[in-house]
Design an enzyme around this catalytic site. Structure first.
Site, PDB file in Angstrom:
ATOM      1  N   TYR A  33      32.294  38.031  29.894  1.00  0.00           N
ATOM      2  CA  TYR A  33      31.755  37.649  31.199  1.00  0.00           C
ATOM      3  C   TYR A  33      32.764  37.960  32.287  1.00  0.00           C
ATOM      4  O   TYR A  33      33.955  37.706  32.132  1.00  0.00           O
ATOM      5  CB  TYR A  33      31.451  36.144  31.219  1.00  0.00           C
ATOM      6  CG  TYR A  33      30.929  35.669  32.554  1.00  0.00           C
ATOM      7  CD1 TYR A  33      29.560  35.667  32.814  1.00  0.00           C
ATOM      8  CD2 TYR A  33      31.796  35.244  33.558  1.00  0.00           C
ATOM      9  CE1 TYR A  33      29.067  35.258  34.046  1.00  0.00           C
ATOM     10  CE2 TYR A  33      31.316  34.837  34.802  1.00  0.00           C
ATOM     11  CZ  TYR A  33      29.957  34.846  35.035  1.00  0.00           C
ATOM     12  OH  TYR A  33      29.474  34.450  36.252  1.00  0.00           O
TER      13      TYR A  33
ATOM     14  N   GLU B 143      28.377  39.822  39.599  1.00  0.00           N
ATOM     15  CA  GLU B 143      28.460  39.247  38.259  1.00  0.00           C
ATOM     16  C   GLU B 143      28.109  40.299  37.215  1.00  0.00           C
ATOM     17  O   GLU B 143      27.071  40.942  37.307  1.00  0.00           O
ATOM     18  CB  GLU B 143      27.494  38.062  38.134  1.00  0.00           C
ATOM     19  CG  GLU B 143      27.642  37.321  36.817  1.00  0.00           C
ATOM     20  CD  GLU B 143      26.599  36.224  36.666  1.00  0.00           C
ATOM     21  OE1 GLU B 143      25.396  36.532  36.685  1.00  0.00           O
ATOM     22  OE2 GLU B 143      26.994  35.053  36.526  1.00  0.00           O
TER      23      GLU B 143
END
Ligand code: ADP
Ligand code: MG
Length: 397
Positions: A119, A207
């Site tokens: 992530y 993101e």
């Protein structure tokens, strides 16, 4: 302002980020040709909506199939079939809310062999007033769970704008992600170009979940979600062109056309207020009295009667609104203008819910006269807490 995954990837590709080859498809007939332009052996068919959690999402319509909004396929025909199945159907994910979002675009992407999923995010950290990097080895579709149960697995640090991005920032990310060898170098350059894209394009959020290590041992951006600072979009014609109005709240879209500062929320009480500070205070006090605001709305200091009318129409078009609170402290904005706007709007769209009006300041007497003379069923209030108490009471019955 948000954009689709395929647009975000095209933008990051311009900056040199490693992304897969892919084709966007708007109509089912185009799917086969698009898929045929890639070699396979894996074609990933991805619903494009402005919401995450697509992989674990579910379609409302049975004919869209059991699978979510990200489908791995093994042939051009299968890819085209899955694209056809998803187009026009409604995908519900934990980010769309129960109403879901209609899928109008499909991205068919070259499939990657994945060794592991990580992530990564860049965002404007309001606490430090800096851009922060957030990363975790536990990427993929369960990052919310990681944040909730094992927050220690998430590293976050901010970049001093005086120095900007430095390669040690990239190495910090690399080591926390457990990258080794040439991946460290790849990471340092990837983080640098992401930081550059972020600042140059006035992003608010970037993101990448997942950022992967491919089965060949390199880094790749497998998903990308980008949001831009709406107040800076005017500086970027290329970004403004990516706007997909079908993804936006129609009320917010209408508000932006009239230059109203409006944000839709999920409460029951519609608010019309002048000044951002007063609007925030009004929302707070509605909560204090036990209800929730349905929107933030600052009509600004120089609103015309037309603008106020439009604002009122936007509020009443929201089916969640069970009561309206008009709270105006007239300074530059005059109370009589607000009153005229409210009366005009009610005459046009009708009033199905209780309305509390609190006016104070410039031309307040004139404003009250206009409302009284209109014959509208308005509950008058003298001050902010009185107004909040009255509207919450009226809504709760
Ligand atoms: P979302 O976050 O909306 O669920 P993602 O783009 O992250 O959508 O896709 C979900 C999962 O699907 C990823 O975590 C990854 O495992 C897989 N996936 C997505 N794109 C590809 C691709 N091009 N090749 C292989 N697997 C993919
Ligand atoms: Mg994702």
């Amino acid at each position: 302002m948000n954009i689709h995954e395929y647009q975000a990837k095209a933008l990051l590709r311009q900056y040199g980020a490693p992304v897969s080859d892919g084709r966007v498809v708007m109509r089912a007939e185009e799917a086969k040709t698009a898929a045929g332009e890639m070699d396979g052996p894996l074609w990933v068919v991805k619903a494009q909506i402005h919401a995450g959690g697509r992989g674990k999402g579910k379609f409302k319509e049975a004919d869209a199939g059991e699978k979510g909004g990200v489908r791995l396929t093994k042939s051009v025909e299968e890819a085209a079939e899955e694209a056809k199945r998803m187009l026009g159907r409604t995908l519900v994910t934990h980010q769309t809310g129960p109403a879901g979002k209609q899928v109008n675009r499909i991205y068919i992407e070259d499939g990657s062999g994945i060794e592991r999923e990580m992530y990564l995010a860049l965002l404007v950290d309001r606490q430090t007033s800096r851009i922060s990097f957030v990363c975790s080895t536990e990427g993929g579709m369960d990052i919310e769970e990681v944040a909730a149960h094992t927050p220690e697995k998430i590293l976050s640090f901010s970049v001093d704008p005086a120095t900007g991005y430095q390669s040690f920032h990239g190495r910090r990310v690399a080591f926390s992600l457990g990258l080794t060898g040439k991946q460290v170098k790849e990471c340092v350059s990837l983080m640098g170009l992401l930081y550059k894209a972020f600042t140059e394009k006035d992003m608010e959020m970037l993101e990448i979940n997942p950022l992967i290590v491919t089965d060949e041992g390199s880094l790749k951006v497998l998903d990308a979600k980008v949001g831009f600072d709406g107040n800076a979009v005017y500086r970027h014609a290329d970004i403004a062109a990516l706007r997909d109005e079908t993804e936006e709240d129609p009320k917010e879209l209408a508000a932006s056309k009239y230059d109203l500062n409006y944000i839709a929320l999920d409460g029951q009480i519609g608010c019309m207020v002048n000044g951002a500070g007063l609007a925030m205070a009004t929302m707070d006090i509605i909560k204090l009295y036990g209800s929730e605001p349905a929107n933030f709305l600052d009509v600004g200091g120089s609103a015309t009667r037309e603008k106020v009318t439009e604002a009122f129409k936007i509020i009443t078009s929201d089916p969640n609104v069970k009561g309206i609170l008009v709270n105006i402290f007239g300074g530059i904005m005059r109370c009589d203008i607000i009153a005229e706007g409210v009366v005009a709007a009610v005459k046009e769209v009708g009033l199905q819910v209780p309305l509390v009006v609190r006016l104070e300041g410039t031309n307040v007497e004139k404003g009250k006269e206009i409302i009284n003379a209109s014959g509208l069923n308005v509950i008058a209030a003298d001050n902010l807490s009185d107004a909040a108490e009255k509207i919450v009471k009226a809504v709760k019955g």
